[in-house]
Design an enzyme around this catalytic site. Structure first.
Site, mmCIF file in Angstrom:
data_model
loop_
_atom_site.group_PDB
_atom_site.id
_atom_site.type_symbol
_atom_site.label_atom_id
_atom_site.label_comp_id
_atom_site.label_asym_id
_atom_site.label_seq_id
_atom_site.Cartn_x
_atom_site.Cartn_y
_atom_site.Cartn_z
ATOM 1 C CG HIS A 57 -1.326 1.812 1.820
ATOM 2 N ND1 HIS A 57 -3.030 1.138 1.175
ATOM 3 C CD2 HIS A 57 -1.362 2.078 1.358
ATOM 4 C CE1 HIS A 57 -3.579 2.328 1.231
ATOM 5 N NE2 HIS A 57 -2.469 3.155 1.981
ATOM 6 C CD GLU A 58 1.718 3.520 3.547
ATOM 7 O OE1 GLU A 58 1.714 4.597 2.996
ATOM 8 O OE2 GLU A 58 0.480 3.064 3.943
ATOM 9 C CG HIS A 61 0.020 6.331 -0.845
ATOM 10 N ND1 HIS A 61 -0.521 6.506 -1.952
ATOM 11 C CD2 HIS A 61 -0.130 5.687 0.384
ATOM 12 C CE1 HIS A 61 -1.717 6.366 -1.090
ATOM 13 N NE2 HIS A 61 -1.500 5.831 0.246
#
Length: 265
Positions: A57-58, A61
């Site tokens: 998820h990170e 980003h």
């Protein structure tokens, strides 16, 4: 822009590889029934899988920010998938795992620090924020693939339930993190389109958005509506309430090994 990133800054961290190894070994233990406690093996599999999804998820980003113009991402270590490099380890790893243990809720926290001043274009800013929840959506699709592909013949019941519970965490994460609440990715998607005055007024509330959402979910009426929506999505992907319920029961091994029929009635 990406040529400024060195090979060392892109190298996958041994910490992340260790998490993937734990996920793989525990998945094998659940499948083969090798552990003395199936529940403990499910706990390791789901927890390590959840942390792996947090890292991805990170990373999503960070990778999107890199291609949008923030070449400082590499030096911060975000491209290594190492959770220890995140700016807020408590919000990024500890709290999300506690949320899973306490309430069976998947809720990622803010982690990577992006130098927004390096990025031009409101659509790019919105896409950077959207990349995280989209990763959870993809993870949910992968976890539920055996269900919607009708490929569950021969799959041990405990492994099926563990996959279902992990999928539930991904769906809850995608929904909750897409809410337009300060501090969550949903607000990050719309923030570039708000006036400067509105952004200044909202900014002080950002550190409390994550806790506020989790607290609101403890309200029975809100919790019921939310999980009804989650269950509806999962049913569309072939996962039943029975699957997710028993997945959570196996996950909570400290409550005792559940005795459950191998398949839903």
């Amino acid at each position: 822009m990406t040529t400024a990133i060195t090979r060392r800054e892109r190298r996958v961290s041994p910490v992340f590889l260790g998490l993937v190894a734990i996920m793989g070994v525990s998945a094998w233990a659940v499948w083969a029934g090798l552990s003395a406690s199936t529940g403990f093996a499910v706990f390791l599999f789901v927890t390590s899988g959840w942390i792996v999804s947090l890292c991805l998820h990170e990373y999503a980003h960070a990778r999107t920010a890199l291609h949008s113009g923030d070449i400082s991402i590499g030096a911060k270590g975000y491209l290594t998938l190492n959770p220890l490099k995140y700016t807020h380890a408590l919000l990024s790893i500890v709290l999300p795992v506690l949320f899973v243990i306490m309430g069976g809720i998947g809720l990622p926290g803010g982690a990577v620090f992006i130098e927004r001043g390096r990025i031009r274009g409101r659509w790019k800013h919105s896409l950077i924020s959207a990349a995280g929840p989209l990763t959870n959506v993809l993870f949910a699709i992968v976890c539920t693939a055996p269900f919607w592909l009708h490929a569950l013949d021969g799959v041990p019941a405990a492994f099926r339930y563990a996959l279902a519970f992990l999928a539930l965490l991904q769906v809850t994460a995608a929904i909750l993190n897409s809410l337009p609440v300060p501090g969550l990715d949903g607000y990050g998607m719309i923030e570039p389109w708000l006036s400067r005055g509105v952004r200044r007024q909202v900014e002080p509330f950002a550190p409390f958005g994550l806790i506020a959402v989790f607290g609101l979910l403890w309200v029975p009426e809100v919790n019921q509506v939310f999980f009804d929506a989650v269950d509806a999505i999962l049913r569309g992907l072939g996962v039943t309430d029975w699957d997710t319920y028993w997945g959570q029961q196996f996950y909570r091994f400290w409550q005792g090994e559940p005795q459950v029929p191998p398949l839903s009635p």
